[in-house]
Design a protein around this motif. Structure first.
Motif, PDB file in Angstrom:
ATOM      1  N   ASP A 255       0.829  -1.215   0.000  1.00 20.79           N
ATOM      2  CA  ASP A 255       0.000   0.000   0.000  1.00 20.79           C
ATOM      3  C   ASP A 255       0.861   1.261   0.000  1.00 20.79           C
ATOM      4  O   ASP A 255       0.358   2.361   0.240  1.00 20.79           O
ATOM      5  CB  ASP A 255      -0.914   0.017   1.244  1.00 20.79           C
ATOM      6  CG  ASP A 255      -1.905  -1.132   1.208  1.00 20.79           C
ATOM      7  OD1 ASP A 255      -2.287  -1.554   0.091  1.00 20.79           O
ATOM      8  OD2 ASP A 255      -2.294  -1.633   2.297  1.00 20.79           O
ATOM      9  N   GLY A 256       2.170   1.080  -0.238  1.00 18.51           N
ATOM     10  CA  GLY A 256       3.061   2.237  -0.233  1.00 18.51           C
ATOM     11  C   GLY A 256       3.889   2.284   1.035  1.00 18.51           C
ATOM     12  O   GLY A 256       3.830   1.396   1.886  1.00 18.51           O
ATOM     13  N   GLU A 257       4.690   3.343   1.153  1.00 19.19           N
ATOM     14  CA  GLU A 257       5.553   3.480   2.321  1.00 19.19           C
ATOM     15  C   GLU A 257       4.734   3.868   3.551  1.00 19.19           C
ATOM     16  O   GLU A 257       3.798   4.647   3.485  1.00 19.19           O
ATOM     17  CB  GLU A 257       6.628   4.532   2.075  1.00 19.19           C
ATOM     18  CG  GLU A 257       7.695   4.108   1.096  1.00 19.19           C
ATOM     19  CD  GLU A 257       8.836   5.122   1.007  1.00 19.19           C
ATOM     20  OE1 GLU A 257       9.950   4.680   0.677  1.00 19.19           O
ATOM     21  OE2 GLU A 257       8.602   6.295   1.308  1.00 19.19           O
ATOM     22  N   LYS A 258       5.162   3.274   4.671  1.00 21.48           N
ATOM     23  CA  LYS A 258       4.527   3.587   5.942  1.00 21.48           C
ATOM     24  C   LYS A 258       5.622   4.030   6.896  1.00 21.48           C
ATOM     25  O   LYS A 258       6.740   3.501   6.890  1.00 21.48           O
ATOM     26  CB  LYS A 258       3.822   2.352   6.537  1.00 21.48           C
ATOM     27  CG  LYS A 258       2.778   1.736   5.629  1.00 21.48           C
ATOM     28  CD  LYS A 258       1.571   2.654   5.428  1.00 21.48           C
ATOM     29  CE  LYS A 258       0.517   1.988   4.570  1.00 21.48           C
ATOM     30  NZ  LYS A 258      -0.670   2.839   4.360  1.00 21.48           N
ATOM     31  N   VAL A 259       5.316   5.050   7.708  1.00 21.06           N
ATOM     32  CA  VAL A 259       6.284   5.550   8.678  1.00 21.06           C
ATOM     33  C   VAL A 259       6.459   4.520   9.772  1.00 21.06           C
ATOM     34  O   VAL A 259       5.486   4.037  10.357  1.00 21.06           O
ATOM     35  CB  VAL A 259       5.832   6.895   9.263  1.00 21.06           C
ATOM     36  CG1 VAL A 259       6.783   7.344  10.365  1.00 21.06           C
ATOM     37  CG2 VAL A 259       5.734   7.949   8.179  1.00 21.06           C
TER      38      VAL A 259
END
Length: 409
Positions: free
Chosen positions: A21-25
């Motif tokens: 789902d993309g980059e996550k912090v």
């Protein structure tokens, strides 16, 4: 800035993880180099990998409950979804989702297994109840009682059903046991009463048997002992602690009587055997009187023999007919000789015999004359008829002549 295939650290020290789902912090890092930041969060990822691996193994190899397994999965899912680690979090999430499927499958399998076990337990308990209800009507008190106790142990080893079903079956099972116990108690109470009555009856029989043990009235007393024995058998068994003692007393009283009788009978048998020998000698002496010549002397000798016979006493019963028969034969010979002598010396009887002989002789002579006349006239049929009549009259005449000879004429 530093990065690897699953994460990076930007110039501000913020750490990111790459997901579908993309980059996550992931978090912030200010204590060291970006490489150290990535290494730290990668170690956290490895820690999740280890925990998930351990949980998979527990689910696969132990009887971990579905509830506990789902709690552990939810805890790990929260950690994975929190993105506080750098690595292939999507792969971890996929493993956890698959583990959820495994746990769900095991839950259904266990549910089906419990259902099967419940059905088996229900069938087993229904069978126990059916057998118990059948045993409740049994009269095999010992065997049925032992079997019912074994059924209780079997029941205790079976799993419980739902409360209503279990209570209903247990009620039937317990009722069957109670019914059997009630019947058995009533049976043994009746048996105890019968044995007590048998004890009282046998005590009366023992008392009478002991009172008769000294009797010398051999025949009636022996018959009475036989009656007492029949009553003893009909009375049934007394209590075990009384039966043997009563029997020993009863049998002992009989033994005293029959031993005394046997002793007396042995003496009597010896005496009767000697009497038989003496009577056989007298019978032989009497038989020497035959054939009878001097009737008066024979009569006097037989009277002397008979007086000695009467003084001797009894002989054995089985020998009596033979030895008495020998004496009776001599006695009958004497009686016949006396009757012949009487007929020979009786004037009236002689006169009657002579008159009958004369009449028969006249009748024979007349028939002979008539036969001659019939033949001379050629009447053969009449002659044959008269000849048949002559045969009958001649036979009577011969008999009368023989009787007349007994009178010496």
């Amino acid at each position: 800035m530093s990065s690897d295939p699953w994460g990076r650290v930007d110039e501000t020290g913020t750490v990111y993880v790459r997901t579908a789902d993309g980059e996550k912090v992931v978090g912030s890092w200010a204590a060291g180099s970006p490489e150290e930041a990535l290494a730290y969060f990668e170690r956290k990822y490895e820690g999740l990998v280890v925990e998930i691996g351990l949980l998979e193994k527990r689910v696969r190899t132990t009887d971990l409950s579905s509830k506990d397994a789902m709690a552990a999965i939810d805890h790990l899912c929260e950690q994975v979804d929190a993105h506080h680690a750098v690595g292939d979090l999507d792969a971890l999430r996929a493993r956890l989702d698959k583990l959820v499927e495994t746990v769900d499958k095991r839950r259904e399998e266990r549910k089906a297994q419990r259902a099967r076990q419940s059905d088996e337990a229900r069938k087993a308990k229904e069978d126990l109840v059916a057998e118990a209800e059948q045993l409740a009507q049994s009269d095999q008190w010992r065997a049925a009682g032992e079997r019912l106790r074994a059924l209780v142990d079997t029941w205790k080893g079976l799993p419980r059903l739902d409360r209503k079903s279990d209570d209903d079956l247990w009620h039937r099972f317990s009722h069957a046991r109670s019914a059997f116990s009630k019947r058995r108690k009533a049976h043994f109470a009746q048996l105890d009463a019968q044995r007590e009555e048998a004890r009282r009856t046998k005590e009366r029989l023992v008392a009478e048997a002991e009172a008769l043990s000294g009797s010398t009235d051999w025949g009636p007393t022996a018959a009475r002992y036989r009656e007492l024995m029949a009553q003893w058998k009909a009375a049934g068994r007394a209590q075990r602690e009384h039966e043997d003692d009563l029997w020993n007393r009863f049998r002992g009283a009989q033994d005293v009587f029959f031993a005394a009788r046997s002793s007396v009978f042995a003496e009597r048998d010896a005496e009767q055997a000697e009497n038989l020998k003496l009577k056989e000698e007298l019978a032989e002496e009497a038989e020497k009187l035959l054939p009878i010549g001097d009737l008066k002397a024979a009569r006097a000798a037989f009277r002397s023999i008979n007086e000695r016979w009467e003084a001797i006493g009894h002989v054995p019963r089985d020998a009596r007919p033979k030895v008495e028969g020998r004496m009776h034969a001599v006695e009958r010979a004497l009686q016949e000789a006396e009757e012949a002598e009487w007929r020979r010396t009786n004037p009236e009887a002689r006169a009657r015999a002579e008159g009958l002989t004369g009449q028969l002789q006249a009748a024979v002579d007349k028939l002979k004359t008539q036969i001659e006349q019939a033949r001379a006239q050629g009447n053969n049929a009449k002659a044959e008829k008269l000849e048949r009549e002559l045969e009958g009259r001649q036979a009577l005449l011969d008999q009368a002549l023989k009787g007349l000879q007994e009178f010496g004429g």
